[in-house]
Design a protein around this motif. Structure first.
Motif, PDB file in Angstrom:
ATOM      1  N   ASN A  47      21.352 -32.628 -20.511  1.00 26.36           N
ATOM      2  CA  ASN A  47      20.547 -33.392 -21.174  1.00 26.36           C
ATOM      3  C   ASN A  47      20.827 -34.966 -20.881  1.00 26.36           C
ATOM      4  O   ASN A  47      22.081 -35.229 -20.778  1.00 26.36           O
ATOM      5  CB  ASN A  47      20.602 -33.288 -22.573  1.00 26.36           C
ATOM      6  N   GLY A  48      19.842 -35.839 -20.674  1.00 23.19           N
ATOM      7  CA  GLY A  48      20.051 -37.187 -20.499  1.00 23.19           C
ATOM      8  C   GLY A  48      20.421 -37.560 -19.037  1.00 23.19           C
ATOM      9  O   GLY A  48      20.543 -38.817 -18.662  1.00 23.19           O
ATOM     10  N   SER A  49      20.660 -36.663 -18.062  1.00 22.14           N
ATOM     11  CA  SER A  49      21.109 -37.329 -16.600  1.00 22.14           C
ATOM     12  C   SER A  49      19.973 -37.404 -15.784  1.00 22.14           C
ATOM     13  O   SER A  49      20.148 -37.788 -14.602  1.00 22.14           O
ATOM     14  CB  SER A  49      21.890 -36.136 -16.153  1.00 22.14           C
ATOM     15  N   ASP A  50      18.743 -37.377 -16.266  1.00 22.86           N
ATOM     16  CA  ASP A  50      17.401 -37.427 -15.369  1.00 22.86           C
ATOM     17  C   ASP A  50      17.272 -38.869 -14.948  1.00 22.86           C
ATOM     18  O   ASP A  50      17.367 -39.898 -15.552  1.00 22.86           O
ATOM     19  CB  ASP A  50      16.283 -36.986 -15.928  1.00 22.86           C
ATOM     20  N   VAL A  51      17.151 -39.086 -13.520  1.00 23.40           N
ATOM     21  CA  VAL A  51      16.722 -40.367 -12.721  1.00 23.40           C
ATOM     22  C   VAL A  51      15.585 -40.060 -12.147  1.00 23.40           C
ATOM     23  O   VAL A  51      15.359 -39.178 -11.139  1.00 23.40           O
ATOM     24  CB  VAL A  51      17.676 -40.863 -12.153  1.00 23.40           C
ATOM     25  N   PHE A  52      14.531 -41.015 -12.263  1.00 29.02           N
ATOM     26  CA  PHE A  52      13.173 -40.838 -11.538  1.00 29.02           C
ATOM     27  C   PHE A  52      13.122 -42.048 -10.429  1.00 29.02           C
ATOM     28  O   PHE A  52      13.457 -43.188 -10.670  1.00 29.02           O
ATOM     29  CB  PHE A  52      12.071 -40.952 -12.629  1.00 29.02           C
ATOM     30  N   THR A  53      12.508 -41.394  -9.495  1.00 25.23           N
ATOM     31  CA  THR A  53      12.160 -42.230  -8.240  1.00 25.23           C
ATOM     32  C   THR A  53      10.712 -41.834  -7.928  1.00 25.23           C
ATOM     33  O   THR A  53      10.228 -40.681  -7.625  1.00 25.23           O
ATOM     34  CB  THR A  53      13.225 -42.128  -6.969  1.00 25.23           C
ATOM     35  N   SER A  54       9.747 -42.943  -7.503  1.00 26.94           N
ATOM     36  CA  SER A  54       8.579 -42.785  -7.213  1.00 26.94           C
ATOM     37  C   SER A  54       8.336 -43.284  -5.755  1.00 26.94           C
ATOM     38  O   SER A  54       8.713 -44.591  -5.675  1.00 26.94           O
ATOM     39  CB  SER A  54       7.618 -43.509  -8.103  1.00 26.94           C
TER      40      SER A  54
END
Length: 95
Positions: A47-54
């Motif tokens: 949990n909380g480890s998500d990183v997003f790239t578009s």
């Protein structure tokens, strides 16, 4: 406990890449895709480890000709559990 990384993906309409609400929905979809991939591999997303790239075909040097819609949202997450140490999100693949 062993840890590793995985990608999740969502594809969208590049004409809407400036719509924050739309992008937030794609990020949610990409995170859910990462969770499903983790579950299939028998590990859990931290949990909380998500990183997003578009990435958009309009502003990227990345070849997106085969990406549906040509707007890609990638979610990178850390995973933990048995065998997680063997999982590494690299390039466009979960390896």
């Amino acid at each position: 406990m062993e840890t590793g990384t995985l990608f999740g993906w969502a594809f969208g309409d590049p004409a809407r890449e400036d719509d924050d609400t739309y992008i937030a929905g794609l990020e949610k979809e990409a995170l859910e895709n990462a969770r499903e991939t983790a579950e299939a591999k028998g590990v859990a997303v931290v949990n909380g480890s998500d990183v997003f790239t578009s990435l958009s075909a309009n502003d990227s040097l990345v070849e997106l000709d085969h990406a549906p819609g040509k707007l890609v949202v990638r979610c990178t997450v850390h995973v933990e559990g048995p065998g997680a140490g063997k999982l590494h999100a690299e390039g466009p693949m979960n390896g």
